[in-house]
Design a protein around this motif. Structure first.
Motif, PDB file in Angstrom:
ATOM      1  N   GLY A   1      -1.945  -6.676   5.848  1.00 33.61           N
ATOM      2  CA  GLY A   1      -0.829  -6.255   4.879  1.00 33.61           C
ATOM      3  C   GLY A   1      -1.061  -5.794   3.801  1.00 33.61           C
ATOM      4  N   TRP A   2      -2.391  -4.938   3.561  1.00 35.67           N
ATOM      5  CA  TRP A   2      -2.586  -4.489   2.173  1.00 35.67           C
ATOM      6  C   TRP A   2      -1.706  -3.212   1.967  1.00 35.67           C
ATOM      7  CZ3 TRP A   2      -7.248  -5.535   5.210  1.00 35.67           C
ATOM      8  CH2 TRP A   2      -7.706  -6.832   4.882  1.00 35.67           C
ATOM      9  N   LYS A   3      -1.335  -2.962   0.891  1.00 33.63           N
ATOM     10  CA  LYS A   3      -0.402  -1.817   0.297  1.00 33.63           C
ATOM     11  C   LYS A   3      -1.401  -0.992  -0.672  1.00 33.63           C
ATOM     12  CE  LYS A   3       2.658  -4.326   2.141  1.00 33.63           C
ATOM     13  NZ  LYS A   3       3.176  -4.146   3.364  1.00 33.63           N
ATOM     14  N   ARG A   4      -2.338  -1.194  -1.129  1.00 33.77           N
ATOM     15  CA  ARG A   4      -2.889  -0.205  -1.980  1.00 33.77           C
ATOM     16  C   ARG A   4      -4.411  -0.387  -1.440  1.00 33.77           C
ATOM     17  NH1 ARG A   4      -0.221   1.303  -6.402  1.00 33.77           N
ATOM     18  NH2 ARG A   4      -2.111   2.044  -7.659  1.00 33.77           N
ATOM     19  N   VAL A   5      -4.921   0.843  -1.088  1.00 32.82           N
ATOM     20  CA  VAL A   5      -6.249   0.857  -0.215  1.00 32.82           C
ATOM     21  C   VAL A   5      -7.125   1.758  -0.681  1.00 32.82           C
ATOM     22  CG1 VAL A   5      -7.341   1.120   1.914  1.00 32.82           C
ATOM     23  CG2 VAL A   5      -4.958   0.316   1.801  1.00 32.82           C
ATOM     24  N   ALA A   6      -8.319   1.556  -1.519  1.00 31.88           N
ATOM     25  CA  ALA A   6      -9.267   2.209  -1.912  1.00 31.88           C
ATOM     26  C   ALA A   6     -10.224   2.550  -1.065  1.00 31.88           C
ATOM     27  CB  ALA A   6      -9.845   1.770  -3.166  1.00 31.88           C
ATOM     28  N   LEU A   7     -10.538   4.001  -0.825  1.00 32.35           N
ATOM     29  CA  LEU A   7     -11.417   4.480   0.144  1.00 32.35           C
ATOM     30  C   LEU A   7     -12.787   4.978  -0.443  1.00 32.35           C
ATOM     31  CD1 LEU A   7      -9.348   6.849   2.155  1.00 32.35           C
ATOM     32  CD2 LEU A   7      -9.366   4.411   2.474  1.00 32.35           C
ATOM     33  N   GLN A   8     -13.722   4.143  -0.300  1.00 28.77           N
ATOM     34  CA  GLN A   8     -15.098   4.528  -1.224  1.00 28.77           C
ATOM     35  C   GLN A   8     -16.130   5.219  -0.337  1.00 28.77           C
ATOM     36  OE1 GLN A   8     -17.033   1.127  -2.837  1.00 28.77           O
ATOM     37  NE2 GLN A   8     -19.090   2.327  -3.102  1.00 28.77           N
TER      38      GLN A   8
END
Length: 560
Positions: free
Chosen positions: A56-63
Motif C-alpha cells: 500500500g505504498w504511495k511514494r516509491v524510490a527506485l535506487q
C-alpha cells in the motif's frame, strides 16, 4: 605530406557526432535494454508491482547503481504502466452504500485507497556505497519504500522498508556444471554451492542437475538478511547450526568473484574456496582462491597503528541498523586505551577528504560489512574496521592472530553483550577505589598523569609519548594555563601539552606545533608562545575594493 601540413586540424567535435556513443565506453556500464520483455525479466517488474500494491505504498524510490542508470527510464515507465490507476466499478454494476455490508464496505475502501496515485522517484549518486540502501536520499523525497536494484549487502535498515531486486544476470549454466564435476569428482564431497545475489536465480537449476548426477552432499543455501550468519546472508547446513565449527569441513564453490570482505570472512571458516568467474575472458576456468596473503597484510596494517594517539572515526553509513551502537563502542574502546578520537561524517570516503586531517594517525570506518573494508594503499593513514581496531588496541601480550576475520559489526556487539556480565565482574575486581568515567584507576594521577616516560616504537623508529589525551588534571595550577570563560584554547606552559580548559588535547597540540600557518598576523609574532604582552598583534588594514578589472586602493584611490 606538404598538402596535409597546410590543413588546419579539427579541434572540435562535429555537430552531427555530439550524441554518438564514445569510442571507448566504460566497461561497467552496459547499453540500455531496449526489449520490454528483457526489462520485465531482468528487473522483476511483476514481483515489484505486486509487493508495492501489497504494502500500500504511495511514494516509491527506485535506487539504481551507476552501471544500471541507462535502464532506469525503461524500468520507471514499466512500473508506471503497471501501477496506473484503474477505473472503479460503474454505477450500474455497483451497489448503493446503504445496501453494502460492513465487510464489503471495508474492502471497497481498501480498493479505493489502493487506487490512489502512486509516485515513483529515481535515486542516483547514492550517499554512500551502492550496496547499501540510501535512506537519506529516499527521505528527501518523502518515500514510503525503497526498491533497491543490483548487488546488495543486505544489511538491516533503520527507517524504511526495502524491496530488493537483485536483477537476473545471464550465466553459462552448462559450463558451471561441467566445471563443478571436474573439480569435485567425489560424489560424496561436502560442498556448499553459493553464488552472488545477481546469479542466485540459477542455483536451483544447477542444484537439481548436480543431484541428478549423483551429488548428494551439495548444500545450496537460501538468501537471508543476516550478515552475522556463519555464511553471511545465507542459511547454513543443519550440522553447522548445531556446531558452527563444522563449517570448516565444507568446501565452497562460489559463482562470480566474491567481495573481498566475504573472501576474508570465509577463508578461516571453510576448508577451501573455488570461484567460477563470470567474466567472458575467464568463463571456463575455476580459480582456487585464498585470502591468506590479504589477511597477513591486514594484520601488519593493524599492528602499525598500535601506538597511534589519535584515531578518526569515519561514519560511512546512516542507514545500517545499530550503527550508533557500534560508534559508541568504538569510542569507548579508544577512550579506555587512553587515546583520543574524532568523529567525521564525510559521505563517500576518498583519499582527498581524509588527507585534510593530518593530525589523525589512523581511521576506523563505521559502515556495512562490505564497505567498511577499504584498501589503505591510496590513503595517507591506515584505515581499519572495528574488529581490527580491537586487535590494535590490545596489548602485545594479548594480541593473538588466529586468522579469524569479522566483517559485520553486529557480531562484535553480540560478543560485547555476551561478555558484559563477566567484564563488569572483572572490572570490579581489577579497579579498586575511585575510578574515572572510563573505568580506569586514577591512582597516582593526581600528581603526574602525563609523567610516563616515552617508549621506543620498533615499528616506526621513534619515541612515542604516553600522554593521556582528554584526561582532566585534578591539581592543575590556575594561572597561566587557565582557559577563558568560554573554554577556548589556553596558552601552553613550557614543556606541557596544549589544553582546552583543563583537558589535555593532542589535537590542539598538533595544531600548535605542526601547522605552519597559525592565523592572520602570526608572521608578526613568532615568539607568541612565550610572549607576555597579550596585545602584541597585528592591526586591521583596509584592503582593495572594486571589481576584478580595476581594484581601487583605499588611500591613493588609483586603479590597479
Amino acid at each position: 605530406m606538404a598538402h596535409a601540413s597546410r590543413v588546419a586540424p579539427v579541434l572540435s567535435t562535429p555537430a552531427g557526432h555530439i550524441f554518438e556513443d564514445d569510442a571507448h565506453p566504460t566497461a561497467d556500464i552496459p547499453h540500455p535494454l531496449h526489449s520490454p520483455e528483457a526489462i520485465h525479466l531482468r528487473y522483476e517488474i511483476d514481483r515489484t508491482v505486486a509487493e508495492i500494491k501489497r504494502g500500500g505504498w504511495k511514494r516509491v524510490a527506485l535506487q539504481f547503481p551507476d552501471r544500471m542508470l541507462p535502464d532506469a527510464p525503461a524500468v520507471f515507465e514499466a512500473l508506471s504502466q503497471h501501477l496506473a490507476v484503474e477505473k472503479g466499478p460503474s454505477e450500474s454494476n455497483s451497489m448503493s452504500l446503504e445496501q453494502t455490508s460492513p465487510h464489503a464496505m471495508e474492502k471497497l475502501q481498501s480498493i479505493t485507497n489502493d487506487q490512489s496515485p502512486k509516485k515513483l522517484f529515481i535515486l542516483a549518486d547514492t550517499s554512500y556505497g551502492a550496496c547499501c540502501v540510501d535512506e537519506i536520499a529516499a527521505e528527501h523525497v518523502d518515500a514510503d519504500v525503497v526498491v533497491h536494484y543490483g548487488r546488495a549487502c543486505l544489511s538491516p535498515t533503520v527507517r524504511l522498508p526495502v524491496i530488493h531486486v537483485f536483477t537476473r544476470q545471464s550465466l553459462a549454466v552448462d559450463r558451471v556444471i561441467e566445471s563443478f564435476k571436474s573439480l569435485y569428482p567425489d560424489r560424496n564431497q561436502a560442498v556448499i554451492l553459493m553464488a552472488d545475489v545477481t546469479f542466485a536465480s540459477h542455483l536451483l537449476h544447477i542444484d537439481t542437475a548436480l543431484k541428478t548426477e549423483g551429488y548428494r552432499s551439495v548444500f545450496t543455501p537460501d538468501i537471508v538478511h543476516s550478515p552475522s550468519s556463519p555464511l553471511p546472508n545465507r542459511t547454513v547446513p543443519e550440522n553447522v547450526l548445531r556446531d558452527p565449527t563444522k563449517l570448516s569441513e565444507w568446501r565452497l564453490f562460489h559463482i562470480s568473484d566474491p567481495p573481498e570482505s566475504l573472501l576474508l570472512t570465509l577463508t578461516s571458516r571453510v576448508s577451501s574456496i573455488h570461484v567460477f568467474p563470470t567474466t567472458l575472458a575467464e568463463a571456463t576456468t575455476v580459480v582456487d582462491v585464498t585470502a591468506a596473503v590479504a589477511l597477513r597484510r591486514r594484520y601488519a596494517l593493524l599492528t602499525s597503528v598500535t601506538t597511534v594517539p589519535i584515531f578518526g572515526i569515519l561514519i560511512n553509513t546512516l542507514s545500517v541498523k545499530n550503527y550508533l551502537h557500534i560508534l559508541e563502542h568504538v569510542k569507548s574502546c579508544i577512550s579506555a586505551s587512553g587515546r583520543k578520537s574524532y568523529t567525521f561524517v564525510v559521505g563517500k570516503v576518498n583519499a582527498a577528504k581524509v588527507a585534510n586531517f593530518s593530525e589523525i594517525g589512523a581511521w576506523v570506518v563505521i559502515g556495512c560489512w562490505e564497505s567498511s573494508l577499504i584498501d589503505s594503499k591510496d590513503f595517507w593513514k591506515p584505515i581499519l574496521t572495528p574488529f581490527e581496531l580491537e586487535l590494535a588496541l590490545a596489548g602485545d601480550d594479548k594480541r593473538i592472530w588466529t586468522g579469524k576475520w569479522v566483517s559485520d559489526f553486529q557480531t562484535i556487539l553480540n560478543e560485547v553483550e555476551r561478555h558484559s556480565i563477566d567484564s563488569s565482574t572483572s572490572n570490579r575486581n581489577t579497579y579498586d577505589g575511585d575510578s574515572t568515567t572510563d573505568g580506569h584507576s586514577i591512582e597516582g594521577s593526581d600528581s603526574e598523569p602525563e609523567s610516563a616516560p616515552p617508549e621506543f616504537d620498533l615499528r616506526t623508529g621513534r619515541y612515542m609519548s604516553h600522554s593521556r589525551p582528554m584526561q582532566v588534571r585534578p591539581n592543575i595550577e590556575r594561572g597561566e594555563n587557565q582557559s577563558g570563560p568560554n573554554g577556548q584554547l589556553a596558552r601552553r606552559s613550557r614543556g606541557g601539552i596544549a589544553r582546552i580548559g583543563d583537558i589535555a588535547s593532542p589535537g590542539a597540540e598538533f595544531l600548535r606545533s605542526s601547522r605552519s600557518w597559525k592565523g592572520l598576523g602570526s608572521d608578526f609574532q613568532i615568539e607568541y608562545d612565550h610572549a607576555k604582552d597579550e596585545n602584541n598583534s597585528t592591526g586591521m588594514e583596509e584592503g582593495l575594493s572594486g571589481s576584478a578589472r580595476g581594484y581601487i586602493r583605499a588611500q591613493s584611490q588609483t586603479k590597479t
